[in-house]
Design an enzyme around this catalytic site. Structure first.
Site, PDB file in Angstrom:
ATOM      1  N   HIS A   1       0.862  -1.199   0.000  1.00 31.25           N
ATOM      2  CA  HIS A   1       0.000   0.000   0.000  1.00 31.25           C
ATOM      3  C   HIS A   1       0.895   1.245   0.000  1.00 31.25           C
ATOM      4  O   HIS A   1       1.965   1.247   0.626  1.00 31.25           O
ATOM      5  CB  HIS A   1      -0.906  -0.023   1.234  1.00 31.25           C
ATOM      6  CG  HIS A   1      -2.003   0.998   1.161  1.00 31.25           C
ATOM      7  ND1 HIS A   1      -1.779   2.329   1.399  1.00 31.25           N
ATOM      8  CD2 HIS A   1      -3.311   0.880   0.830  1.00 31.25           C
ATOM      9  CE1 HIS A   1      -2.921   2.996   1.234  1.00 31.25           C
ATOM     10  NE2 HIS A   1      -3.869   2.127   0.886  1.00 31.25           N
TER      11      HIS A   1
ATOM     12  N   GLU B   1      -4.177   2.144  -7.203  1.00 35.46           N
ATOM     13  CA  GLU B   1      -4.501   3.213  -6.264  1.00 35.46           C
ATOM     14  C   GLU B   1      -3.581   4.399  -6.537  1.00 35.46           C
ATOM     15  O   GLU B   1      -2.473   4.468  -5.963  1.00 35.46           O
ATOM     16  CB  GLU B   1      -4.271   2.747  -4.819  1.00 35.46           C
ATOM     17  CG  GLU B   1      -5.217   1.689  -4.333  1.00 35.46           C
ATOM     18  CD  GLU B   1      -5.447   1.792  -2.825  1.00 35.46           C
ATOM     19  OE1 GLU B   1      -6.603   1.770  -2.430  1.00 35.46           O
ATOM     20  OE2 GLU B   1      -4.475   1.917  -2.065  1.00 35.46           O
TER      21      GLU B   1
HETATM   22  P1  13P Z   1      -9.816   6.302   0.681  1.00 40.78           P
HETATM   23  O1  13P Z   1     -10.986   5.498   0.141  1.00 40.78           O
HETATM   24  O2  13P Z   1     -10.033   6.812   2.065  1.00 40.78           O
HETATM   25  O3  13P Z   1      -9.404   7.374  -0.295  1.00 40.78           O
HETATM   26  O4  13P Z   1      -8.588   5.299   0.824  1.00 40.78           O
HETATM   27  C1  13P Z   1      -8.259   4.490  -0.261  1.00 40.78           C
HETATM   28  C2  13P Z   1      -7.249   3.512   0.163  1.00 40.78           C
HETATM   29  O5  13P Z   1      -6.121   3.835   0.450  1.00 40.78           O
HETATM   30  C3  13P Z   1      -7.658   2.088   0.223  1.00 40.78           C
HETATM   31  O6  13P Z   1      -6.574   1.244   0.385  1.00 40.78           O
END
Ligand code: 13P
Length: 265
Positions: A95, A167
């Site tokens: 992450h 992401e």
């Molecule tokens: P948010 O949905 O709070 O933007 O976070 C996304 C995230 O990092 C999921 O792993």
């Protein structure tokens, strides 16, 4: 291989054991069992065991938010995939918050992916560019490097079950997700990388999900992006009404896609 849609709740470092348990109870009441949506909860390490005991396993599966790449030994403060293998089916790995705040590099992410697979845990590999990298037009290079290194110890068989979460770092904790066209470009590039490395069966089988400011009102647009198989939800997953709304919407998109396919065939 055809998978159902996948929605993962990343609770990050927000809830204590009691709050995690309360949220599970509320989600259990609100969320219906859908054969076309797999719902995965990712509590912190502290709550994993109790949540594992509490959940209806037909409705929810569990993920860790991280894990160490050695199975056992003198590593104070770490939790290994081998210690968690009875509790979880998935683990988030790489992450951007771990890359940023814990200095996780490409090699460490690669070793964690291999350790998860070695312990029969499916990695949810997070990839994505920062705002600066996007501005410098480095997105494709960044995604390429993150994917190629992370998967370098996996066989084509290992890759069939893999989940990759796109992401973009700039869309996490923001007011809006990335636009469908940005998501589409990144997801097709990610799938192209998988095809180049492991062939077209792996490309089709890998699940690619999107994370970054997923809120109920954006679900339809994101889930309709070609190649998107689900969502990795942060803040909205802490609110049982928002999260169950997200699940219902994903279910409806999946149903309409199934109907379209049936009509076409
Ligand atoms: P948010 O949905 O709070 O933007 O976070 C996304 C995230 O990092 C999921 O792993």
């Amino acid at each position: 291989m055809k998978h159902s849609k996948l929605v993962v709740a990343n609770w990050k470092m927000y809830l204590n054991i009691h709050e995690s348990s309360l949220l599970v109870q509320r989600l259990d009441k609100k969320i219906h069992l859908h054969r076309n949506v797999e719902v995965v909860l990712a509590p912190n390490f502290l709550s994993l065991y109790s949540i594992n005991q509490e959940i209806d396993k037909r409705k929810f599966r569990l993920a860790a938010q991280d894990g160490f790449f050695v199975d056992e030994g003198a590593y104070t403060g770490s939790v290994s995939f081998s210690q968690m293998r009875q509790l979880i089916d998935y683990s988030i790995i790489g992450h951007s918050e771990r890359r940023r705040y814990f200095n996780e590099g490409l090699g460490e992410v690669r070793d964690k992916v291999a350790a998860a697979v070695r312990n029969q845990i499916i990695p949810i590999l997070c990839v994505g560019e920062t705002k600066k990298e996007r501005a410098l037009k480095e997105t494709k290079q960044v995604l390429h490097d993150q994917i190629v290194t992370a998967l370098s110890n996996l066989t084509s068989q290992d890759v069939l079950n893999l989940v990759i979460a796109y992401e973009p770092v700039w869309a996490i904790g923001s007011t809006e997700p990335a636009t469908p066209s940005i998501i589409e470009e990144a997801v097709s590039w990610i799938r192209y990388q998988i095809r180049e490395l492991y062939g077209s069966e792996a490309e089709e089988s890998v699940r690619v999900i999107y994370g970054g400011s997923d809120e109920p009102e954006y679900v339809n647009a994101i889930m309709k992006v070609p190649g998107v198989d689900g969502l990795l939800v942060g803040r909205a997953s802490l609110n049982y009404e928002h999260f169950s709304d997200i699940i219902s919407r994903v279910h409806l998109v999946a149903l309409s896609q199934e109907n379209t396919k049936a009509e076409d065939s």
